[in-house]
Design an enzyme around this catalytic site. Structure first.
Site, mmCIF file in Angstrom:
data_model
loop_
_atom_site.group_PDB
_atom_site.id
_atom_site.type_symbol
_atom_site.label_atom_id
_atom_site.label_comp_id
_atom_site.label_asym_id
_atom_site.label_seq_id
_atom_site.Cartn_x
_atom_site.Cartn_y
_atom_site.Cartn_z
ATOM 1 N N ASP A 25 0.834 -1.187 0.000
ATOM 2 C CA ASP A 25 0.000 0.000 0.000
ATOM 3 C C ASP A 25 0.885 1.260 0.000
ATOM 4 O O ASP A 25 1.944 1.285 0.629
ATOM 5 C CB ASP A 25 -0.902 -0.025 1.233
ATOM 6 C CG ASP A 25 -2.009 0.999 1.169
ATOM 7 O OD1 ASP A 25 -2.680 1.067 0.129
ATOM 8 O OD2 ASP A 25 -2.213 1.716 2.161
ATOM 9 N N GLU A 35 0.840 -0.753 -5.008
ATOM 10 C CA GLU A 35 -0.321 0.139 -5.064
ATOM 11 C C GLU A 35 0.233 1.518 -5.433
ATOM 12 O O GLU A 35 0.677 2.276 -4.572
ATOM 13 C CB GLU A 35 -1.034 0.149 -3.713
ATOM 14 C CG GLU A 35 -2.344 0.953 -3.714
ATOM 15 C CD GLU A 35 -2.138 2.426 -3.415
ATOM 16 O OE1 GLU A 35 -2.223 3.237 -4.360
ATOM 17 O OE2 GLU A 35 -1.888 2.765 -2.249
ATOM 18 N N ASP A 62 -11.404 1.894 -1.190
ATOM 19 C CA ASP A 62 -11.477 3.340 -0.969
ATOM 20 C C ASP A 62 -12.406 4.042 -1.958
ATOM 21 O O ASP A 62 -12.646 5.245 -1.825
ATOM 22 C CB ASP A 62 -10.087 3.967 -1.065
ATOM 23 C CG ASP A 62 -9.252 3.748 0.189
ATOM 24 O OD1 ASP A 62 -9.847 3.558 1.265
ATOM 25 O OD2 ASP A 62 -8.019 3.752 0.092
#
Length: 512
Positions: A301, A348, A401
């Site tokens: 991430d 990501e 998200d």
């Protein structure tokens, strides 16, 4: 690392329609594996499995190494005879959303009671003999994080879940005598925490083995930063930017942009990358090793933070007055590969991505991410549309998200809606499956749809709204949601798009 052409579904464990206040690793998880197998999907992506703190976000965990006890199945504990059938009757039927209050007040007491029963009977009950031996082996193998996590978890309970930064000075600073006294006085509670971690590990490993029999791979996250209130910062303050009072000197976030005039101040303490480098990046090696114990494929991430990160002075209330600071770059990934070998990592790489970030990802040999919802905002957004994908891509209709695709469509402007229909044809206000089809037809190595999109749900099923503190992480699938009709529809796409492959079988991919 290259992956074979495949597809999968994003669904957090907490969102399963399990019995009780939160999804867990029990029967509903195995039913979902069977659904994925019938649908010829070979990737199950989950959100971080760590224990969660304030706000219940899996991206703000209290440990980078521990499993979330809330996800332990009480029904499986009953099968193991850690608890009686009368106790199982206390588990309420599944609720339409995760009830975190009931998790704390109802489920956790039962978990601790079951763990205590195992500790009391494990050494003498023949039915538990194999597990008792496994528990001893687990405690020995994971001692490098387990003991400190157990102390942190017990102290957190003792101090009413208060942050370690407000604990009494002797334990806040981990003075040896204070920790020795904690072990002497709270030994039983420490053992209960360790037993719950053992239960989580056994249940997760059994689920992963069941998935592997269908060549379904688990894809999970490493959040680049850790919470200030975590076992990691309390245990290893020297690798974080803290002052003499153990307060953050600088914190993480992102600068002001189109979405926020003041940016986002996440508040995570930043790493002392120079100190980590001197230590051979040992903490990160341990962290990635642990993640590879949990997952078959690991998503990093906020990958751009490894090239450069936004550093905000700790005293600032917003992210405006920060600066970009160079991250560890390839030095970290080289150290990881030397220690652990070639790793199944995905970057990501969303947000403000520079050529330097792209270059780092390519040098490290990681696929990047594309999100279709982003692609309809104009010419500059077209790299997120399938015709612009490259093989080194993991593609999504949306992520945890984003709004659901149907929710996004319901709020989309005329220009965005026209762009969607120019791309996939008329959708009659139901764009989800046409967009899934377009994504799967691309050259992306892995194509993933959130479970909410398979069900064509609206914004009521959104998992998280960034920068909004409340109302997140609560969505749960309804019981019976994974129908044979949806499985057949996904399977047909996987067949015609040549995605019925194990993603880890690159070079030998064959139809399922």
């Amino acid at each position: 690392m290259e992956f074979a052409r495949s597809s999968g579904v994003l669904l957090h464990v907490a969102s399963l329609p399990s019995r009780g206040p939160i999804g867990d690793l029990g029967p509903a998880a195995y039913e979902f594996v069977e659904f994925l197998a019938a649908a010829k999907q070979h990737v199950w992506q989950v959100l971080p499995l760590c224990p969660t703190g304030y706000g219940n976000s899996p991206y703000a965990g209290t440990s980078a190494f521990a499993g979330n006890p809330n996800l332990i199945s009480l029904e499986v504990l009953g099968d193991w005879e850690w608890m009686g059938r009368d106790q199982l009757s206390e588990i309420r039927d599944q609720k339409s959303a995760v009830d975190y209050g009931a998790v704390e007040s109802e489920k956790l007491p039962l978990l601790r009671e079951a763990a205590g029963s195992f500790l009391d009977r494990g050494a003498s009950d023949p039915k538990l003999a194999e597990q008792w031996q496994g528990f001893a082996a687990f405690c020995a193998a994971e001692a490098h994080w387990l003991n400190d996590y157990a102390m942190y978890a017990v102290l957190r309970n003792v101090h009413g879940t208060g942050a370690w930064t407000h604990w009494p000075e002797p334990v806040r600073r981990r003075e040896p005598e204070a920790l020795k006294a904690l072990v002497a006085e709270r030994g039983r509670e420490l053992a209960v925490e360790q037993a719950m971690q053992f239960a989580f590990a056994m249940q997760w490993n059994a689920l992963r083995e069941a998935a592997a029999k269908h060549r379904i791979r688990l894809l999970g996250d490493i959040a680049i930063f850790v919470s200030m209130d975590s076992a990691d910062v309390w245990t290893h303050p020297g690798i974080f930017e803290l002052d003499e009072e153990l307060r953050p000197v600088h914190v993480a976030g992102v600068p002001p942009d189109y979405f926020s005039a003041t940016g986002q101040r996440w508040g995570n303490p930043l790493y002392r990358w120079d100190v980590l480098a001197e230590l051979g990046y040992g903490w990160w090696v341990d962290r990635v090793r642990r993640s590879c114990q949990l997952y078959d494929i690991v998503r990093l991430d906020h990958f751009r933070g490894f090239e450069g990160y936004w550093s905000i002075p700790g005293a600032e209330e917003t992210a405006v007055n920060g600066e970009w600071v160079k991250g560890p770059g390839m030095a970290l990934f080289s150290a990881l590969e030397v220690a652990l070998g070639k790793l199944p990592l995905v970057a990501e790489d969303l947000g403000l991505i520079t050529p330097a970030v792209d270059a780092l990802r390519l040098e490290a040999g990681m696929p990047g991410m594309k999100v279709m919802q982003f692609g309809f905002g104009g010419k500059g957004a077209h790299p997120h549309l399938p015709h612009r994908y490259t093989p080194g891509t993991v593609a999504y209709t949306g992520t945890h998200d984003n709004d659901t695709t149907q929710g996004w469509w319901n709020r989309a402007n005329d220009q965005e809606r026209a762009a969607v229909e120019a791309y996939v044809g008329p959708v009659a206000d139901r764009p989800v499956w046409p967009l899934i089809r377009a994504m799967e037809a691309s050259v992306a190595e892995i194509a993933i749809a959130p479970a909410q999109d398979l069900l064509e749900l609206g914004d009521e099923a959104r998992m998280n709204t960034p920068a909004v503190a409340g109302g997140n992480w609560g969505w749960r699938a309804a019981e019976g949601a994974w129908t044979p009709e949806i499985a057949a529809r996904l399977a047909a796409l996987a067949e015609v798009m040549d995605r019925e492959n194990d993603p880890l079988a690159k070079g030998e991919a064959t139809p399922a």
